[in-house]
Design a protein around this motif. Structure first.
Motif, mmCIF file in Angstrom:
data_model
loop_
_atom_site.group_PDB
_atom_site.id
_atom_site.type_symbol
_atom_site.label_atom_id
_atom_site.label_comp_id
_atom_site.label_asym_id
_atom_site.label_seq_id
_atom_site.Cartn_x
_atom_site.Cartn_y
_atom_site.Cartn_z
ATOM 1 N N ILE A 24 0.838 -1.202 0.000
ATOM 2 C CA ILE A 24 0.000 0.000 0.000
ATOM 3 C C ILE A 24 0.872 1.251 0.000
ATOM 4 O O ILE A 24 0.599 2.224 -0.714
ATOM 5 C CB ILE A 24 -0.960 -0.014 1.199
ATOM 6 N N ALA A 34 -4.409 0.724 -4.074
ATOM 7 C CA ALA A 34 -2.984 0.972 -3.817
ATOM 8 C C ALA A 34 -2.221 -0.338 -3.660
ATOM 9 O O ALA A 34 -1.096 -0.484 -4.151
ATOM 10 C CB ALA A 34 -2.820 1.832 -2.569
ATOM 11 N N LEU A 40 -2.008 8.910 -4.368
ATOM 12 C CA LEU A 40 -2.967 9.000 -3.264
ATOM 13 C C LEU A 40 -2.278 9.550 -2.025
ATOM 14 O O LEU A 40 -1.127 9.226 -1.742
ATOM 15 C CB LEU A 40 -3.535 7.612 -2.954
ATOM 16 N N SER A 41 -2.997 10.369 -1.273
ATOM 17 C CA SER A 41 -2.423 10.956 -0.054
ATOM 18 C C SER A 41 -3.492 11.011 1.025
ATOM 19 O O SER A 41 -4.692 10.869 0.750
ATOM 20 C CB SER A 41 -1.885 12.363 -0.333
ATOM 21 N N GLU A 79 -9.641 2.530 -1.884
ATOM 22 C CA GLU A 79 -8.378 3.158 -2.275
ATOM 23 C C GLU A 79 -7.188 2.339 -1.765
ATOM 24 O O GLU A 79 -6.177 2.209 -2.464
ATOM 25 C CB GLU A 79 -8.312 4.588 -1.736
ATOM 26 N N LYS A 80 -7.312 1.770 -0.549
ATOM 27 C CA LYS A 80 -6.252 0.909 -0.023
ATOM 28 C C LYS A 80 -6.087 -0.323 -0.900
ATOM 29 O O LYS A 80 -4.958 -0.752 -1.188
ATOM 30 C CB LYS A 80 -6.571 0.485 1.409
ATOM 31 N N ARG A 106 0.314 3.649 -3.160
ATOM 32 C CA ARG A 106 -0.315 4.962 -3.021
ATOM 33 C C ARG A 106 0.547 6.039 -3.664
ATOM 34 O O ARG A 106 0.037 7.014 -4.211
ATOM 35 C CB ARG A 106 -0.591 5.275 -1.553
ATOM 36 N N LEU A 135 -6.855 6.856 3.560
ATOM 37 C CA LEU A 135 -7.428 6.197 2.394
ATOM 38 C C LEU A 135 -8.692 5.422 2.761
ATOM 39 O O LEU A 135 -8.776 4.818 3.829
ATOM 40 C CB LEU A 135 -6.418 5.221 1.780
ATOM 41 N N ARG A 136 -9.663 5.445 1.856
ATOM 42 C CA ARG A 136 -10.826 4.584 1.994
ATOM 43 C C ARG A 136 -10.419 3.135 1.714
ATOM 44 O O ARG A 136 -9.346 2.890 1.145
ATOM 45 C CB ARG A 136 -11.938 4.988 1.017
#
Length: 391
Positions: free
Chosen positions: A74, A95, A83-84, A91-92, A78, A87-88
């Motif tokens: 992850i 990633a 992504l920053s 999103e995880k 990310r 994370l939902r």
């Protein structure tokens, strides 16, 4: 013995445990592999990883089998996906999907100079809770180790949900150690072991070198998750929980500093670390599990000759089985009884119920013809069998 001598003796306990281990699981967290986020975390610390690879290559050359449990997918993914922040779940998982390939590539690159093949294994909690999947995973690990490969384990974050996750890779590492029957689990951390309190907040905190038993007092010494690192989800509490899981399976645990170069060599050389002693042996844990924790799903009635063979330390072959009852799968527990119904023992079946009925009473050389495919000759292996000790 002076306090310095006592401390040296305690530190040597971790070193000795590492030196005698024949099978070792090493857990590497995101903050160790990639570094804290405020220090550019998100990229693999390649020089450090090369030093760890050299340590592991040396252990393998000495005859020690090694399994790696690694975080970092992850953290790497990310960064690749831009992504920053927090994370939902989706999103995880995205990633993780983006980072897994980079993670495996980084490990393989580190071991390429040592001519070691990396074999990635992605597992979920269900893989160790489901008996059939557990057996399949164990067989895969054993085959990879027999072939000289280095298993690289991570949780399959791309499909696992919050309800079916280990929660952190410390616990995953403990279950991996249990799965492969490891002698020792080494958790590389951003701290050199357990202290009486958080040394980052309490200057009077004292380092503990050996923990003989994980008591409520020991558990209370653990602080919360190390939020200062900015990545990862573990903390001292999860590491102690992992040591408890591993210890119950007969595996010692060491928490050692991981940010230094050659971290395993540092442990072997007697560097500061905390050793958590196992609460039982491998054999004791396995016997207790088979005999007391698994509910039998079937019954095998055997003849007098088979009963005598079992008492002499043999496996249970189909030829000695007279009757089979119950619905069970390969790896499930079954009772073994005599023709008059007396309980002889309990073991793990190497066949499912349908297969067992097909081969019951048959000689071993007839099994393949009866099933249409090859299977091991024993219906219950001697190592998977616990005999009743009393009348």
């Amino acid at each position: 013995m002076s306090s310095d001598e006592h401390q040296n003796a305690a530190q040597s306990a971790a070193s000795n445990a590492a030196r005698v281990a024949k099978r070792l699981v090493v857990k590497v967290g995101s903050a160790i592999l990639c570094g804290p986020s405020d220090q550019g975390g998100g990229a693999v610390r390649e020089a450090w990883l090369a030093s760890l690879a050299a340590d592991i290559a040396g252990l393998r050359q000495s005859g020690c089998e090694v399994v790696i449990v690694t975080s970092g997918a992850i953290a790497l993914g990310r960064r690749r996906l831009g992504l920053s922040g927090a994370l939902r779940l989706d999103e995880k998982q995205a990633a993780s999907a983006a980072g897994q390939a980079a993670l495996a590539q980084a490990w393989q690159a580190a071991f390429a100079p040592h001519d070691v093949a990396i074999a990635q294994i992605l597992i979920t909690l269900e893989d160790t809770e489901s008996r059939r999947r557990y057996l399949n995973a164990r067989a895969t690990f054993r085959t990879l180790l027999d072939l000289g490969a280095l298993p690289l384990v991570n949780e399959n974050d791309t499909i696992a949900t919050s309800e079916i996750r280990y929660g952190d890779n410390d616990r995953l590492a403990a279950h991996a150690a249990q799965l492969v029957e490891s002698d020792l689990l080494i958790i590389l951390s951003d701290i050199d072991g357990l202290y009486t309190s958080d040394p980052r907040k309490d200057s009077t905190a004292q380092h503990i070198s050996v923990v003989d038993a994980i008591t409520p007092e020991i558990e209370n010494m653990a602080g919360g998750v190390n939020r200062d690192a900015g990545v990862g989800s573990g903390g001292m509490a999860s590491k102690i929980a992992a040591a408890k899981i591993a210890g119950g399976a007969g595996c010692d645990t060491i928490i050692a500093p991981g940010l230094v170069d050659h971290p395993l060599k540092a442990v072997l050389d007697g560097g500061a670390a905390t050793l958590f002693c196992a609460s039982t042996t491998h054999d004791g844990a396995r016997r207790q599990w088979i005999a007391g924790r698994l509910k039998p799903l079937g019954r095998l009635v055997i003849d007098e000759g088979a009963a005598k063979a079992l008492q002499s330390g043999a496996s249970l072959l189909p030829a000695g089985v007279k009757e089979i009852t119950g619905a069970f799968s390969r790896g499930d527990a079954v009772e073994i009884v005599s023709a008059n119904g007396a309980l002889i023992g309990q073991g793990l079946s190497a066949y499912d119920a349908g297969e067992a009925r097909k081969v019951a009473g048959a000689k071993s050389d007839k099994i393949e013809a009866l099933l249409g495919y090859r299977r091991r000759p024993a219906l219950v292996e001697k190592d998977d069998l616990i005999l009743r000790s009393g009348p």
